[in-house]
Design an enzyme around this catalytic site. Structure first.
Site, short mmCIF file in Angstrom:
data_model
loop_
_atom_site.label_atom_id
_atom_site.label_comp_id
_atom_site.label_asym_id
_atom_site.label_seq_id
_atom_site.Cartn_x
_atom_site.Cartn_y
_atom_site.Cartn_z
N HIS A 1 23.36 -11.51 8.70
CA HIS A 1 22.73 -12.06 7.50
C HIS A 1 21.24 -11.68 7.44
O HIS A 1 20.37 -12.55 7.29
CB HIS A 1 22.90 -13.59 7.42
CG HIS A 1 22.63 -14.13 6.03
ND1 HIS A 1 23.28 -15.20 5.50
CD2 HIS A 1 21.75 -13.72 5.06
CE1 HIS A 1 22.84 -15.45 4.28
NE2 HIS A 1 21.90 -14.56 3.99
N ARG B 1 27.45 -13.75 -0.12
CA ARG B 1 27.59 -14.94 0.71
C ARG B 1 28.96 -14.90 1.38
O ARG B 1 29.93 -14.37 0.81
CB ARG B 1 27.52 -16.22 -0.14
CG ARG B 1 26.14 -16.66 -0.53
CD ARG B 1 25.34 -17.19 0.66
NE ARG B 1 24.01 -17.64 0.26
CZ ARG B 1 22.92 -16.88 0.30
NH1 ARG B 1 22.98 -15.65 0.72
NH2 ARG B 1 21.75 -17.39 -0.07
P1 NDP Z 1 21.16 -12.97 -9.85
O1 NDP Z 1 21.35 -14.36 -10.28
O2 NDP Z 1 20.00 -12.20 -10.38
O3 NDP Z 1 22.47 -12.12 -10.22
C1 NDP Z 1 23.76 -12.61 -10.07
C2 NDP Z 1 24.72 -11.65 -10.76
O4 NDP Z 1 26.07 -12.11 -10.51
C3 NDP Z 1 24.54 -11.62 -12.28
O5 NDP Z 1 24.70 -10.30 -12.77
C4 NDP Z 1 25.67 -12.51 -12.79
O6 NDP Z 1 26.12 -12.18 -14.09
C5 NDP Z 1 26.74 -12.20 -11.76
N1 NDP Z 1 27.74 -13.27 -11.71
C6 NDP Z 1 27.57 -14.57 -11.34
N2 NDP Z 1 28.72 -15.25 -11.45
C7 NDP Z 1 29.65 -14.37 -11.89
C8 NDP Z 1 31.01 -14.46 -12.20
N3 NDP Z 1 31.69 -15.63 -12.11
N4 NDP Z 1 31.64 -13.35 -12.64
C9 NDP Z 1 30.98 -12.19 -12.77
N5 NDP Z 1 29.67 -12.02 -12.49
C10 NDP Z 1 29.02 -13.11 -12.06
O7 NDP Z 1 21.16 -12.97 -8.27
P2 NDP Z 1 20.51 -11.89 -7.26
O8 NDP Z 1 20.93 -10.54 -7.69
O9 NDP Z 1 19.07 -12.13 -7.07
O10 NDP Z 1 21.22 -12.31 -5.88
C11 NDP Z 1 22.64 -12.29 -5.74
C12 NDP Z 1 23.06 -12.99 -4.46
O11 NDP Z 1 22.71 -12.18 -3.34
C13 NDP Z 1 22.38 -14.32 -4.15
O12 NDP Z 1 22.95 -15.37 -4.91
C14 NDP Z 1 22.61 -14.46 -2.68
O13 NDP Z 1 23.84 -15.16 -2.45
C15 NDP Z 1 22.74 -13.03 -2.19
N6 NDP Z 1 21.64 -12.65 -1.30
C16 NDP Z 1 21.91 -12.29 -0.01
C17 NDP Z 1 20.92 -11.90 0.85
C18 NDP Z 1 21.22 -11.43 2.23
O14 NDP Z 1 20.29 -11.21 3.02
N7 NDP Z 1 22.46 -11.20 2.57
C19 NDP Z 1 19.51 -11.88 0.41
C20 NDP Z 1 19.33 -12.25 -0.95
C21 NDP Z 1 20.35 -12.63 -1.77
P3 NDP Z 1 25.14 -12.34 -15.37
O15 NDP Z 1 24.09 -11.28 -15.19
O16 NDP Z 1 25.99 -12.07 -16.53
O17 NDP Z 1 24.58 -13.72 -15.30
C1 OXD Z 2 18.78 -15.24 0.18
C2 OXD Z 2 19.20 -14.91 1.54
O1 OXD Z 2 19.56 -15.82 -0.58
O2 OXD Z 2 18.37 -14.46 2.35
O3 OXD Z 2 17.62 -14.92 -0.17
O4 OXD Z 2 20.39 -15.04 1.85
#
Ligand code: NDP
Ligand code: OXD
Length: 321
Positions: free
Chosen positions: A284, A236
């Site tokens: 994005h 993000r």
């Molecule tokens: P998940 O919730 O599956 O994974 C998030 C990961 O981040 C987990 O491993 C979590 O740790 C880690 N995390 C969260 N907070 C912290 C922190 N404070 N310190 C260290 N690690 C942290 O999310 P997704 O993988 O499905 O998606 C990730 C992000 O990708 C979404 O939230 C979205 O913002 C972005 N996204 C962007 C898209 C785009 O088109 N650009 C499309 C889709 C998603 P733990 O495993 O220990 O909980």
């Molecule tokens: C998502 C995105 O969070 O597209 O899925 O950004």
């Protein structure tokens, strides 16, 4: 007995995100459940059991007293979490192979682009310069992935199979074959010290906002064969401090960056990021949400819920992801 109404509230999204397409898809998979696209009139707000949303207007769901589940039509829930009036019902986010595969394509594309020096080669081509230079192997480069959730883990596994050294960082400790895993604030410095290409796939929360800043970039490995650390952010825009990215590119703290997300979207025309020679910008669209795949996923979750089985990929609202 009524199957309950499903309301859709959709703002923004990619070009293939016509709200009518979502309505058609939900009608196709809903087995006769009524589907209403807000702000259309709802005959009986108390009959609304489910909401499927993308960046809904804050407060819009508060009118539905019998809401049972909110489905976020994407992986990131930061926009929803910012609504203090969000009904206190389970929020389910997207975690489907279709979206995961798209994100892994994006990460692999941009890691390889920097690794194989495509920016320099394109520049040489524009000047008709035949200059092969040195090309190191993938095994000489360490990719560090921030966020080892649904998306980060898949990208890590594919990058490892290509031959990159892969390290990862997450909140809780993880074990992933072939990936050196670090966790928590205590593990961050060791993770960064090994990383040549930093891929950010974190969610935006109170803990992660502006984490991609100068202080963090200065702790990345300085011995990169690429000539300096590279940043790829597809998480993000609120995770990054854009002024720091620019100043770090200009003083060599960063070598290059790929950015899919921005503090303000669309990226304003006067942002210097647009024309920076070592920045690659995408709008994005790293991983689009496909209405066919996601409506089927939501229908499956509703069927589980109504059969008394646990919902999957429920957001922990206290953590914010
Ligand atoms: P998940 O919730 O599956 O994974 C998030 C990961 O981040 C987990 O491993 C979590 O740790 C880690 N995390 C969260 N907070 C912290 C922190 N404070 N310190 C260290 N690690 C942290 O999310 P997704 O993988 O499905 O998606 C990730 C992000 O990708 C979404 O939230 C979205 O913002 C972005 N996204 C962007 C898209 C785009 O088109 N650009 C499309 C889709 C998603 P733990 O495993 O220990 O909980
Ligand atoms: C998502 C995105 O969070 O597209 O899925 O950004």
């Amino acid at each position: 007995m009524s199957k309950g109404t499903l309301v859709l509230s959709i703002q923004g999204g990619a070009d293939n995100w016509s709200p009518q397409r979502w309505v058609a898809r939900f009608n196709a998979v809903g087995g006769g459940r009524k589907v209403v696209l807000l702000p259309d009139q709802i005959a009986d707000p108390d009959d609304v059991h489910y909401a499927a949303v993308w960046k809904p207007q804050p407060g819009v769901l508060a009118a539905f007293r019998n809401l049972r589940v909110i489905f976020n039509l994407g992986a990131g829930v930061d926009a929803l979490m910012a609504d203090p009036s969000l009904p206190k019902v389970p929020v389910v986010r997207v975690a489907v192979d279709d979206l995961t595969g798209r994100m892994t394509e994006y990460v692999v594309l941009h890691v390889l682009m920097h690794h194989r020096q495509q920016l320099e080669l394109r520049d040489n081509q524009s000047r008709k310069l035949w200059q092969p230079g040195a090309q190191w192997s993938a095994g000489a480069v360490t990719v560090g992935i921030m966020g080892l959730g649904t998306l980060g883990r898949d990208a890590a596994e594919v990058l490892r199979r290509i031959g990159f050294r892969v390290v990862g960082w997450s909140n809780s400790a993880k074990t992933i074959e072939g990936v050196e895993c670090f966790s928590g604030r205590d593990g961050l410095a060791s993770f960064l010290a090994k990383t040549h290409i930093l891929v950010c796939l974190l969610p935006l929360t109170a803990d992660t906002r502006h984490i991609l800043n100068r202080g963090l970039f200065e702790r990345l490995a300085r011995n990169s064969p690429l000539g300096g650390p590279v940043l790829i952010n597809a998480g993000r825009g609120g995770l990054q401090v854009e002024a720091d990215i620019l100043s770090c590119l200009d003083d060599g703290t960063l070598r290059a960056a790929t950015l899919d997300v921005f503090e303000i979207e669309p990226l304003p025309a006067d942002s210097p990021l647009w024309s920076h020679p070592r920045v690659v910008i995408t709008p994005h669209n790293a991983a689009d949400t496909d209405p066919d795949a996601i409506s089927a996923y939501v229908a499956e979750q509703i069927a589980r819920f109504e059969a008394g089985e646990p919902l999957q990929n429920v957001v922990d609202v206290t953590r914010g992801y």
